[in-house]
Design an enzyme around this catalytic site. Structure first.
Site, PDB file in Angstrom:
ATOM      1  N   CYS A 134      71.323  67.179  31.742  1.00 35.66           N
ATOM      2  CA  CYS A 134      71.674  68.532  32.181  1.00 35.66           C
ATOM      3  C   CYS A 134      72.065  69.398  30.987  1.00 35.66           C
ATOM      4  O   CYS A 134      73.208  69.341  30.516  1.00 35.66           O
ATOM      5  CB  CYS A 134      72.811  68.457  33.195  1.00 35.66           C
ATOM      6  N   CYS A 137      74.930  71.787  31.554  1.00 32.06           N
ATOM      7  CA  CYS A 137      76.274  71.198  31.621  1.00 32.06           C
ATOM      8  C   CYS A 137      76.764  70.805  30.229  1.00 32.06           C
ATOM      9  O   CYS A 137      77.931  70.976  29.911  1.00 32.06           O
ATOM     10  CB  CYS A 137      76.297  69.909  32.447  1.00 32.06           C
ATOM     11  N   ASP A 138      75.878  70.217  29.423  1.00 35.17           N
ATOM     12  CA  ASP A 138      76.342  69.547  28.207  1.00 35.17           C
ATOM     13  C   ASP A 138      75.915  70.200  26.898  1.00 35.17           C
ATOM     14  O   ASP A 138      76.348  69.770  25.831  1.00 35.17           O
ATOM     15  CB  ASP A 138      75.852  68.085  28.220  1.00 35.17           C
TER      16      ASP A 138
END
Ligand code: NAP
Length: 315
Positions: A134, A137-138
């Site tokens: 992701c 997200c990261d």
């Protein structure tokens, strides 16, 4: 004796929660089994800019939290459980979950699709330690670092372009020299000064298991067989998704990739015939659009069909 529920919804993403709002408002007291990834893919997204009604965009987790609250207002309840097995031919339908057994007159499958992994032991060992599926997200954790993205479809292109906001250099690794991604996305990636394309290349190992963090990749050129190492601090997988429907194999029709086949949009079938009381919505039955709004739309349809089914059967 176990109570018989009117509606059980598997999955708490956009499709499942929309189905919960509709069945809740119809007075069916839906039980939502939240599944392996509560909140679904929206809960690991950042800004959603294409969900109608939010002119400035909305954070994915906020959108999901609001939908959950909205369904709860109409009587939906939630359980942190997933389905282990089910008997879809019984009446009522029997579901074995990670926490017990449930009987229900209708079942709405909204279990979504999960990110696909390469399946290397070293990759699995380093998930969350530099390996991620992701980018939104990261990506933030890789400011100023060199990283790699795996895949040749639109997801991989989108991830690579997004990650240029953080990483100093991105190597996009693809196992062939043709791309599934749309031409416009490939052109953008190829023209980007921070991205290097590495085609005909497979990842054989993620290096850094002993150190507990990604420090590189062992690569093999599939044309020449040459093995090399690439020093990176992160690896993002953009190689597609797997529908979460394996637990229903043999009990409902799935396509060659495991997506639930439906007729009239949301009716699940076995050998082409609708299974009484069983419906599917969202990414687990949609390999084409995979949008929050289409998932919500099909969640609504599944709920209306469940309601109609119960009415026709005198409940
Ligand atoms: P996809 O189109 O199925 O592409 C998956 C890619 O990963 C392929 O290039 C495939 O290689 C590669 N791959 C799969 N398994 C692999 C493995 N084990 N090892 C190495 N490589 C592997 O999936 P997607 O990119 O997630 O896209 C899915 C759908 O969503 C598509 O219809 C896409 O257009 C759409 N989408 C659209 C957008 C957008 O328009 N902005 C963004 C994201 C997704 P091969 O080509 O060799 O099979």
């Amino acid at each position: 004796m176990t109570d018989i529920r009117d509606t059980v919804i598997l999955g708490s993403g956009c499709a499942g929660l929309t189905a919960a709002i509709y069945t809740g408002r119809a007075g069916l007291n839906p039980l939502v089994l939240e599944g392996h990834e509560p909140g679904g893919q929206l809960s690991i997204t950042s800004l959603v800019e294409n969900f109608p009604g939010w002119p400035e965009g909305v954070q994915g987790p906020d959108l999901i939290a609001n939908m959950k609250k909205q369904a709860a207002r109409f009587g939906a309840t939630y359980e942190l459980a997933h389905v282990v097995a089910a008997d879809l031919s019984s009446n009522p339908i029997k579901i074995k979950t990670s926490t017990g057994e449930i009987l229900t007159r209708t079942l709405i499958v909204a279990s979504g699709a999960s990110a696909r992994w390469l399946g290397l032991p070293s990759e699995q060992a380093l998930i969350g330690k530099g390996v991620s599926s992701c980018a939104t997200c990261d990506g933030f954790f890789f400011r100023g670092k060199e990283i790699a993205v795996s895949g040749g479809g639109d997801s991989a292109m989108e991830e690579a372009l997004f990650l240029t906001r953080f990483a100093s250099k991105i190597t996009l690794i693809h196992r062939r020299d043709e791309f599934r991604a749309s031409k416009i996305m490939v052109d953008r990636v190829a023209a980007h000064p921070q991205i290097e394309l590495r085609t005909n290349t497979v990842i054989e190992e993620v290096l850094g298991v002993e150190e507990g963090e990604v420090r590189g990749l062992k690569l093999r050129d599939v044309k020449t067989g040459a093995v090399s190492e690439l020093a990176v601090s992160g690896l993002f997988l953009g190689i597609g998704h797997e529908p979460n429907a394996k637990m229903f194999a043999g009990q409902m029709d799935l396509d060659q990739d495991g997506y639930i086949k439906t007729v009239s949009n949301v009716l699940c079938t076995l050998n082409g015939k609708p299974i009484p009381g069983v419906f599917a919505c969202g990414d687990v039955q949609d390999r084409r659009y995979r949008q929050a709004i289409t998932a919500a739309g099909s969640g609504c349809m599944a709920a209306l069909e469940a309601e109609k089914y119960l009415e026709e059967h005198g409940h």
